[in-house]
Design a protein around this motif. Structure first.
Motif, PDB file in Angstrom:
ATOM      1  N   GLU A   1       0.818  -1.203  -0.201  1.00 24.87           N
ATOM      2  CA  GLU A   1       0.100   0.337   0.077  1.00 24.87           C
ATOM      3  C   GLU A   1       0.712   1.301  -0.202  1.00 24.87           C
ATOM      4  OE1 GLU A   1      -2.485   2.070   3.307  1.00 24.87           O
ATOM      5  OE2 GLU A   1      -3.165   0.223   2.756  1.00 24.87           O
ATOM      6  N   LEU A   2       2.020   1.498   0.672  1.00 22.86           N
ATOM      7  CA  LEU A   2       3.312   2.473   1.128  1.00 22.86           C
ATOM      8  C   LEU A   2       3.415   2.557  -0.492  1.00 22.86           C
ATOM      9  CD1 LEU A   2       4.375   4.581   2.347  1.00 22.86           C
ATOM     10  CD2 LEU A   2       5.586   2.524   3.501  1.00 22.86           C
ATOM     11  N   TYR A   3       3.827   1.580  -1.215  1.00 19.67           N
ATOM     12  CA  TYR A   3       4.397   1.468  -2.887  1.00 19.67           C
ATOM     13  C   TYR A   3       3.227   2.366  -3.313  1.00 19.67           C
ATOM     14  CZ  TYR A   3       8.626  -0.625  -2.627  1.00 19.67           C
ATOM     15  OH  TYR A   3       9.629  -1.555  -2.718  1.00 19.67           O
ATOM     16  N   GLN A   4       2.606   1.551  -3.573  1.00 18.61           N
ATOM     17  CA  GLN A   4       1.405   2.456  -4.385  1.00 18.61           C
ATOM     18  C   GLN A   4       1.107   3.794  -4.228  1.00 18.61           C
ATOM     19  OE1 GLN A   4      -0.316   0.916  -6.959  1.00 18.61           O
ATOM     20  NE2 GLN A   4      -1.129   3.153  -7.434  1.00 18.61           N
ATOM     21  N   LEU A   5       0.862   4.044  -3.011  1.00 20.54           N
ATOM     22  CA  LEU A   5       0.919   5.813  -2.240  1.00 20.54           C
ATOM     23  C   LEU A   5       1.542   6.202  -3.196  1.00 20.54           C
ATOM     24  CD1 LEU A   5      -0.107   7.839  -0.919  1.00 20.54           C
ATOM     25  CD2 LEU A   5       0.737   7.299   1.566  1.00 20.54           C
TER      26      LEU A   5
END
Length: 506
Positions: free
Chosen positions: A318-322
């Motif tokens: 999720e952090l990567y996508q953000l």
């Protein structure tokens, strides 16, 4: 609905006594009002009548209702006139000796099967009833202020209280439009016990220099959804009320570390900084409005460094996508380049510990709290460590503010802010269930109605994951070496087998 108690007595006609009398009269009971101060019972009746007249003027009740309800209120000059009552609720001064003396007098006045109830918020029902010949007819009936609006009441059983007495009080509470929750006699009962985690942990965060009052309030409002931040709430309640409760519950539990009060609150209380009522508390008030320091604007950064994310980061995908959505240049190597902003997202650990364990350059390492999914929060929280360079801090702040979402940057802390407070709330609630003070369902009802939390404590644990909450607690205990953060057995067992925290104990 048939009333269990058609004639009740209310002793003490302050704010709580008036509120109890109001909802009892509205339910159809005849209410005998007694107060040790001459004229106070009559004044209470007149106050309630005027209140009902205002409700009628606004069209909230029928025009004839105020007089009908007023006629239900009967001021009496002596305790002896309470003899016809089948229930007497005391709402007098919060002193054990005074309550015991009153109940001893009432015991000789009312019928042997009449119920005696105490609205105490902090005294043991067992202790209040201990000197009576029939302690089985004494129970706690703890309402919250303002009584007509706070729709929950704690029905508290002392060690000798009859179960039938509690059942009758619960039915009567429902007839008055309130939701009863059943509690065993324990310091703070349910609501004041479960509420210890919010303010005390926030005070500890500030005492460590992690963030200021306004920042902590913003984070907990925007990340978790609390209506008021802990310091806004303490100012509203008043430290002259809140701090003695903190100290009382702490000492009644024989200095349990989870409930340890704060020197910050004690100092403010000693200095008369009580909150709104004194014009200054954690905030200063002008014409009743808190003077909140403005939030720092996001810095302007000419050239963003590339970003590398720790392989152990919580919600890593999720952090990567953000980061992609924010337009960051992401490094995907096994380790960061010499120019990279290094992001870690620990649960419970501080940024410093993670940088050391993962052999990262602390000067380029910044933490982000990923306990709560980004889509569900209105604020992102970053944490620096003592060695974080200013340019890396500013780059992280500017990057995560690109889409307009609010960003708070705090100093290093095991568990950031939200993790610490949520985990503490969930842990204390779990231990309340472990001690069988109440059922999980009643705990959730009591806290959501009595404290106005966005979720019950156990539902919070389920929503963000019992295993995540456990990891936060275990790691915080490692960072701080404090028994305050030891996980409750209730939480540990449910986390181990993947069972909802709201699942009833068999």
């Amino acid at each position: 609905m048939q009333l269990d108690f058609t004639r009740i007595g209310v002793v003490g006609t302050g704010a709580m006594g008036r509120g109890i009398a109001q909802i009892a009269a509205q339910a159809g009971s005849t209410v005998y009002l007694h107060d040790s101060q001459p004229g106070a019972a009559e004044a209470a009746r007149d106050h309630l009548h005027q209140q009902w007249l205002r409700m009628a003027d606004k069209g909230r009740i029928d025009a004839g209702q105020p007089q009908l309800w007023r006629d239900k209120l009967v001021p009496v000059a002596s305790l002896g006139e309470l003899a016809p009552c089948t229930l007497v609720v005391e709402a007098i001064v919060e002193r054990l000796d005074a309550k015991r003396e009153l109940l001893l007098q009432l015991e000789s006045i009312v019928a042997p099967d009449a119920v005696l109830a105490s609205n105490t918020s902090s005294l043991s029902i067992t202790a209040v009833a201990a000197t009576l010949a029939r302690p089985e007819r004494v129970a706690g009936f703890h309402f919250f202020n303002p009584v007509p609006l706070m729709k929950v009441v704690e029905v508290v059983a002392g060690l000798r209280t009859s179960a039938a007495v509690c059942e009758r009080l619960a039915r009567y509470a429902r007839a008055m439009g309130h939701t009863p929750v059943m509690a065993q006699d324990t310091p703070g009962f349910i609501v004041n016990h479960a509420g210890r985690g919010y303010g005390t942990e926030a005070l500890r965060i500030v005492s460590e220099g992690v963030a200021d009052f306004a920042t902590v309030d913003r984070i907990l409002r925007d990340q978790v959804g609390f209506k008021l931040g802990p310091f806004e709430l303490l100012d509203l309640t008043g430290l002259d009320v809140s701090h003695p409760v903190m100290e009382s519950i702490y000492h009644q539990f024989y200095d349990e570390p989870r409930f340890r009060p704060s020197a910050i609150a004690a100092q403010r209380l000693a200095g008369g900084l009580l909150g709104r009522k004194s014009g200054e508390g954690f905030y200063r008030y002008v014409d009743g409005t808190a003077q909140v320091p403005p939030e720092p604007a996001a810095p302007v950064v000419a050239e963003m460094p590339p970003v590398w994310v720790s392989t152990r980061a919580a919600r890593r995908a999720e952090l990567y996508q953000l980061l992609k959505d924010l337009g960051a240049r992401i490094e995907t190597g096994a380790s960061p380049s010499a120019q990279a902003l290094t992001l870690v997202a620990p649960l419970g650990f501080d940024v410093t510990t993670v940088a050391v364990v993962e052999r990262l350059d602390p000067a380029r390492t910044v933490g982000i709290d990923m306990l709560i999914d980004d889509a569900a929060t209105r604020r992102r929280v970053l944490a620096t460590n003592p060695a974080t360079r200013e340019d890396m801090r500013d780059a992280a702040h500017a990057l995560f503010a690109r889409d307009g979402k609010a960003v708070s940057v705090i100093c290093d802390s095991g568990g950031f802010v939200t993790q610490r407070v949520v985990a503490t709330i969930v842990n204390i609630a779990s231990d309340i269930c472990q001690q069988r003070i109440c059922t999980p369902a009643d705990l959730e009802t009591a806290v959501t109605l009595g404290l106005g939390y966005p979720l019950g404590p156990l539902a919070m644990g389920d929503r963000w994951g019992p295993t995540n909450v456990l990891e936060v607690l275990f790691n915080m205990q490692t960072v701080y070496g404090d028994m305050r953060y030891r996980p409750s057995p209730w939480l540990r067992r449910r986390g181990a087998i993947g069972l909802s925290l709201t699942h009833p104990e068999s």
